[in-house]
Design an enzyme around this catalytic site. Structure first.
Site, PDB file in Angstrom:
ATOM      1  N   ASP A   1     -14.705  22.468 -43.795  1.00 50.62           N
ATOM      2  CA  ASP A   1     -14.621  21.549 -42.657  1.00 50.62           C
ATOM      3  C   ASP A   1     -15.018  22.240 -41.358  1.00 50.62           C
ATOM      4  OD1 ASP A   1     -14.117  19.130 -41.432  1.00 50.62           O
ATOM      5  OD2 ASP A   1     -11.962  19.475 -41.228  1.00 50.62           O
ATOM      6  N   GLY A   2     -15.522  21.455 -40.420  1.00 50.29           N
ATOM      7  CA  GLY A   2     -15.775  21.978 -39.070  1.00 50.29           C
ATOM      8  C   GLY A   2     -17.249  22.133 -38.695  1.00 50.29           C
TER       9      GLY A   2
ATOM     10  N   LEU B   1     -19.578  32.890 -62.642  1.00 47.58           N
ATOM     11  CA  LEU B   1     -18.848  31.944 -61.798  1.00 47.58           C
ATOM     12  C   LEU B   1     -19.174  30.483 -62.139  1.00 47.58           C
ATOM     13  CD1 LEU B   1     -17.176  31.428 -59.098  1.00 47.58           C
ATOM     14  CD2 LEU B   1     -19.389  31.391 -57.957  1.00 47.58           C
TER      15      LEU B   1
ATOM     16  N   HIS C   1     -24.248  21.137 -40.236  1.00 46.73           N
ATOM     17  CA  HIS C   1     -24.368  21.051 -41.704  1.00 46.73           C
ATOM     18  C   HIS C   1     -25.408  22.049 -42.213  1.00 46.73           C
ATOM     19  CE1 HIS C   1     -21.736  17.699 -41.526  1.00 46.73           C
ATOM     20  NE2 HIS C   1     -22.610  16.814 -41.091  1.00 46.73           N
TER      21      HIS C   1
HETATM   22  C1  IPE Z   1     -12.895  16.832 -45.597  1.00 48.20           C
HETATM   23  O1  IPE Z   1     -13.312  16.890 -44.307  1.00 48.20           O
HETATM   24  C2  IPE Z   1     -14.053  16.513 -46.493  1.00 48.20           C
HETATM   25  C3  IPE Z   1     -14.977  17.573 -46.714  1.00 48.20           C
HETATM   26  C4  IPE Z   1     -14.927  18.784 -46.238  1.00 48.20           C
HETATM   27  C5  IPE Z   1     -16.054  17.229 -47.586  1.00 48.20           C
HETATM   28  P1  IPE Z   1     -13.280  15.603 -43.349  1.00 48.20           P
HETATM   29  O2  IPE Z   1     -13.852  16.070 -42.072  1.00 48.20           O
HETATM   30  O3  IPE Z   1     -13.941  14.467 -44.014  1.00 48.20           O
HETATM   31  O4  IPE Z   1     -11.730  15.324 -43.250  1.00 48.20           O
HETATM   32  P2  IPE Z   1     -10.894  14.582 -42.117  1.00 48.20           P
HETATM   33  O5  IPE Z   1     -11.610  13.310 -41.807  1.00 48.20           O
HETATM   34  O6  IPE Z   1     -10.862  15.511 -40.940  1.00 48.20           O
HETATM   35  O7  IPE Z   1      -9.542  14.404 -42.722  1.00 48.20           O
HETATM   36  C1  IPE Z   2     -17.477  19.219 -42.887  1.00 45.58           C
HETATM   37  O1  IPE Z   2     -17.732  19.202 -41.539  1.00 45.58           O
HETATM   38  C2  IPE Z   2     -18.663  18.756 -43.694  1.00 45.58           C
HETATM   39  C3  IPE Z   2     -18.501  17.440 -44.328  1.00 45.58           C
HETATM   40  C4  IPE Z   2     -17.434  16.713 -44.318  1.00 45.58           C
HETATM   41  C5  IPE Z   2     -19.657  16.940 -45.015  1.00 45.58           C
HETATM   42  P1  IPE Z   2     -17.502  17.924 -40.649  1.00 45.58           P
HETATM   43  O2  IPE Z   2     -18.791  17.150 -40.596  1.00 45.58           O
HETATM   44  O3  IPE Z   2     -16.333  17.165 -41.105  1.00 45.58           O
HETATM   45  O4  IPE Z   2     -17.232  18.607 -39.238  1.00 45.58           O
HETATM   46  P2  IPE Z   2     -16.123  18.232 -38.181  1.00 45.58           P
HETATM   47  O5  IPE Z   2     -14.826  18.169 -38.897  1.00 45.58           O
HETATM   48  O6  IPE Z   2     -16.533  16.901 -37.615  1.00 45.58           O
HETATM   49  O7  IPE Z   2     -16.185  19.336 -37.187  1.00 45.58           O
HETATM   50 MG    MG Z   3     -14.335  17.257 -40.636  1.00 44.51          MG
END
Ligand code: IPE
Ligand code: IPE
Ligand code: MG
Length: 265
Positions: A34-35, A146, A51
């Protein structure tokens, strides 16, 4: 006891690895990546730039995981909710990125003996994406290192629904006595062939599961890092393993269980 250092690790990775206890290695690590969006926002870039950078973190983490001999790594790449709740432009970009990633990464998968697979309702994705995924599965099917599982169009609740449906359908078709217990659900989850989930990592500081491996995380250790996914790496994976080794796992009992091979069900 000190672990002997596997070949190919970077300097910092080797240093961290040398401090680990070989008797307490996790067998299965899953990561909520995430992030990416916040990483891009901090740099005044569009979300997709995050991404794109996230792919480098995947590469580095997978390489380290395979070199240290981790049996299974499961990466949450795309949730059911992401598919429904994000703009089409972003989901299309992610689909294209996945296709390109699988193609570009194939030589590294072969070199590192990585077997690729997918969990989730990925059969609902566009055909050209499914074709590339089928290709990646087939090309790496003979690899014995793996097991790298990508959760794509994955939801923990839909996984449990799918498991229950599979049990009901099988019972109907062979006329068997109808019974559901934990073992049966386990055997019908997408992850049935993977080791018990030992360590669940989430990047970007959020303290939630976001519908990831709800069943499997019952007794997993959870490690949340403030690092945004594009800043994650093999070094950070090893830091998480070091923290995992400090945890006391009790599985509901009163004594610490010294290693990761205990099953709860
Ligand atoms: C979780 O992240 C899903 C993935 C990393 C694929 P999200 O960004 O979708 O989660 P929320 O919306 O913060 O809970
Ligand atoms: C995680 O990063 C990747 C996916 C869920 C595909 P995010 O796109 O959720 O990034 P944030 O959470 O908005 O920073
Ligand atoms: Mg996210």
């Amino acid at each position: 006891m000190r672990a002997s250092i596997p070949a190919g690790l970077g300097h910092k990775e080797a240093e961290l690895y040398s401090r680990l206890d070989p008797a307490r290695f996790p067998r299965h690590i899953a990561i909520i990546m995430d992030g990416n969006g916040r990483w891009a926002k901090r740099r005044h870039l569009p979300r997709i730039a995050g991404h794109r950078s996230g792919v480098f973190a995947v590469r580095n983490t997978v390489q380290c995981a395979s070199r240290i001999g981790l049996p299974a790594l499961t990466l949450y790449a795309f949730s059911v909710e992401n598919w429904l709740r994000r703009p089409k432009s972003e989901t299309s970009f992610l689909m294209g990125l996945l296709r390109r990633y699988l193609k570009i990464e194939m030589s590294a998968f072969q070199e590192n003996n990585v077997r690729v697979q997918f969990i989730g309702r990925w059969r609902e994705l566009p055909q050209e994406v499914q074709d590339r995924m089928d290709w990646a599965i087939a090309e790496t099917a003979h690899n014995t290192g793996l097991i790298l599982t990508f959760a794509i169009n994955y939801g923990g609740r839909s996984e449990i629904v799918d498991a229950v449906k599979a049990i009901v359908n099988k019972s109907r078709s062979n006329g068997a006595h109808f019974e559901i217990d934990e073992e049966k659900i386990d055997q019908n989850l997408y992850t049935s062939h993977l080791p018990e989930l030992d360590l669940l990592i989430r990047t970007s500081g959020e303290m939630r599961l976001s519908n990831f491996l709800l069943w499997q995380a019952a007794y997993s250790e959870i490690y949340v890092t403030e690092s945004l996914w594009p800043d994650f790496s093999g070094v950070k994976l090893l830091e998480a393993i070091a923290e995992f080794q400090k945890r006391e796992r009790r599985f509901g009992g009163i004594e610490t269980v010294p290693h990761s091979t205990v099953h709860t069900a």
